[in-house]
Motif scaffolding. Structure first.
Motif, short mmCIF file in Angstrom:
data_model
loop_
_atom_site.label_atom_id
_atom_site.label_comp_id
_atom_site.label_asym_id
_atom_site.label_seq_id
_atom_site.Cartn_x
_atom_site.Cartn_y
_atom_site.Cartn_z
N VAL A 272 -3.67 1.02 6.42
CA VAL A 272 -3.08 -0.17 5.80
C VAL A 272 -1.76 0.19 5.11
N LEU A 273 -1.73 1.31 4.42
CA LEU A 273 -0.50 1.73 3.76
C LEU A 273 0.61 1.98 4.78
N ILE A 276 1.93 -1.44 5.77
CA ILE A 276 2.79 -2.00 4.71
C ILE A 276 4.16 -1.34 4.74
N SER A 277 4.17 -0.02 4.93
CA SER A 277 5.44 0.70 5.04
C SER A 277 6.24 0.22 6.24
N LEU A 278 5.56 -0.02 7.37
CA LEU A 278 6.23 -0.52 8.57
C LEU A 278 6.79 -1.92 8.33
N GLY A 342 1.27 -6.28 -3.36
CA GLY A 342 1.32 -5.30 -4.45
C GLY A 342 0.09 -5.37 -5.35
N GLU A 343 -0.32 -6.59 -5.71
CA GLU A 343 -1.48 -6.75 -6.58
C GLU A 343 -2.76 -6.31 -5.88
N LYS A 344 -2.87 -6.64 -4.57
CA LYS A 344 -4.08 -6.26 -3.83
C LYS A 344 -4.18 -4.74 -3.68
N CYS A 345 -3.04 -4.06 -3.55
CA CYS A 345 -3.06 -2.59 -3.48
C CYS A 345 -3.62 -1.99 -4.76
N LYS A 346 -3.24 -2.59 -5.90
CA LYS A 346 -3.76 -2.09 -7.18
C LYS A 346 -5.26 -2.34 -7.31
N ILE A 379 2.62 1.80 -1.75
CA ILE A 379 3.86 1.27 -1.21
C ILE A 379 3.94 -0.22 -1.46
N LYS A 380 5.10 -0.69 -1.89
CA LYS A 380 5.30 -2.12 -2.14
C LYS A 380 6.40 -2.64 -1.23
N LEU A 381 6.37 -3.93 -1.00
CA LEU A 381 7.41 -4.56 -0.20
C LEU A 381 8.66 -4.72 -1.06
N THR A 382 9.79 -4.28 -0.54
CA THR A 382 11.04 -4.32 -1.29
C THR A 382 12.14 -4.92 -0.41
#
Length: 413
Positions: A272-273, A276-278, A342-346, A379-382
């Motif tokens: 999953v990470l 998200i990075s992709l 981001g919140e779901k990753c936490k 990793i977060k979306l930026t």
């Protein structure tokens, strides 16, 4: 990336029948929007003729955007001297530039987009447990709704701007009634051609309509791709949380060995990470352009709304309201999905701590420490590693556009 090996106690025939339908639920709308633009990833087994056809579509779309931008930019430089009209043309030209960058990014990131689509297809194949599929379907439907709303506002704004507004304004008569023409939304410099005469006027008008809808389709396609990919990642994170909750006692589709269950969960987390990075890589240029460009466009549209309110031109006022809502919704989608992911990753770390890890034999509970640590630095979306996509960033965009609007009003009054 390791593939997941999970023994499922389900009807394999039913699973195979539903797989294609579930995948279509995720990506069908994206294909409908991006394929006519030549921005949908090509198959690895594509023929030479199809490859040339894709290239031709890319050239045509780029040329049509240039057909809007170049003559109007020359007109703005050579023939315009009124401040409000210059600002009124600056907004559409800015929107065209944004579309060019986003379209180029979609083509340049074709391999990454294909990898993301293959990743989604693989996840649907590996998701066979009923509860997991329900989670995936729910999030896929939510992503589909986001795409539908985005397309509604975008194409609605295009219809108002390129059709309703010029037809409402009517035709202009010059030279004592000898010359009648409909003003173009993107005026053409006379050093190129005098677009007031028929049939040149009609050709330019309808070609600009086609070009305008292509520009809005590019924006819709980019935003929809972000929504679908992010919601898929969100769904996989929810599935992972379900797996973590069943780590201690297991589930009917899990193996009996707790070490194997831990291995499966870690592999899924890494997978999953990676996705998200992709996704962040695919959206790198698009999100930067959206944040910077929409800040300027929202500022200008707010200025147009104030000016049109004073002129009592209701059609123009409604058109700019629809365009303002569509741009605001686009940037909101990007920031909202970034906040969700981001919140779901936490939450992965919180769920890992809240399970009955003390019931794990020996020191196996220590294996969860790495999961908790990774969730806190996930990793977060930026936007190109410059801005974090979150609701806080959306608030900053709105505040900045209003500040620029106040500054613009001060300088023009």
């Amino acid at each position: 990336m390791h593939e997941l090996h999970v023994t499922e106690k389900v009807n394999p025939v039913a699973t195979l029948c539903d797989l294609k339908k579930d995948l279509q639920l995720s990506i069908q709308l994206n294909r409908w929007i991006l394929k006519p633009l030549g921005a949908w990833p090509k198959s690895n087994q594509i023929s030479s003729i199809e490859r040339y056809a894709y290239a031709l579509i890319n050239v045509i779309c780029t040329s049509l955007i240039g057909f809007l931008f170049v003559p109007s930019a020359i007109y703005l430089v050579l023939e315009m001297d009124d401040a409000y009209n210059i600002l009124k043309l600056t907004g559409p030209l800015n929107f065209c530039l944004m579309a060019v960058v986003k379209y180029s990014s979609l083509i340049f990131r074709e391999d990454d987009i294909r990898s993301g689509i293959e990743h989604i297809a693989s996840d649907w194949t590996n998701t066979q447990h009923y509860d997991d599929r329900i989670i995936m379907i729910r999030n896929a439907k939510f992503g589909r709704r986001l795409v539908t709303i985005c397309a509604f506002f975008m194409y609605g704004g295009a219809t108002f701007y390129y059709l309703a507004l010029p037809f409402n304004n009517g035709k202009i008569t010059e030279d004592g009634g000898n010359l009648t023409y409909r003003p173009l939304m993107y005026p053409v410099a006379r050093v190129i051609v005098d677009a007031r005469h028929s049939p040149i006027s009609e050709i330019f008008f309808w070609t600009q309509c086609l070009s305008g809808f292509i520009v809005h389709s590019i924006t819709t396609g980019a935003c929809s791709l972000a929504a679908v990919f992010a919601m898929h990642a969100y769904g996989r994170l929810e599935v992972l949380m379900q797996w973590i909750e069943h780590l201690v006692d297991g589930r009917e589709d899990f193996c009996n060995n707790i070490d194997e269950r831990l291995k499966m969960i870690v592999q899924q987390h890494v997978r999953v990470l990676h996705f998200i990075s992709l996704t962040d890589k695919i959206l790198r240029e698009i999100s930067v352009v959206e944040i910077v460009g929409c800040t300027l466009s929202m500022c200008l549209l707010g200025y147009y709304l104030i000016m049109e309110w004073e002129s009592k031109e209701m059609t123009s006022y409604v058109t700019y309201i629809v365009l303002y809502i569509s741009l605001t919704f686009n940037i909101f989608i990007l920031c909202y999905i970034g906040e969700l992911v981001g919140e779901k990753c936490k939450e992965i770390g919180e769920v890992s701590y809240m399970i009955d890890w003390h019931r794990l034999s020996g020191r196996k509970g220590l294996n969860l420490i790495l999961m908790i640590a990774m969730s806190n630095t996930s990793i977060k979306l930026t936007a190109g590693n410059l801005f974090e996509l979150s609701l806080s960033t959306f608030g900053d965009v709105v505040r900045t556009s209003v500040a620029y609007l106040n500054m613009l009003r001060t300088l023009t009054t």
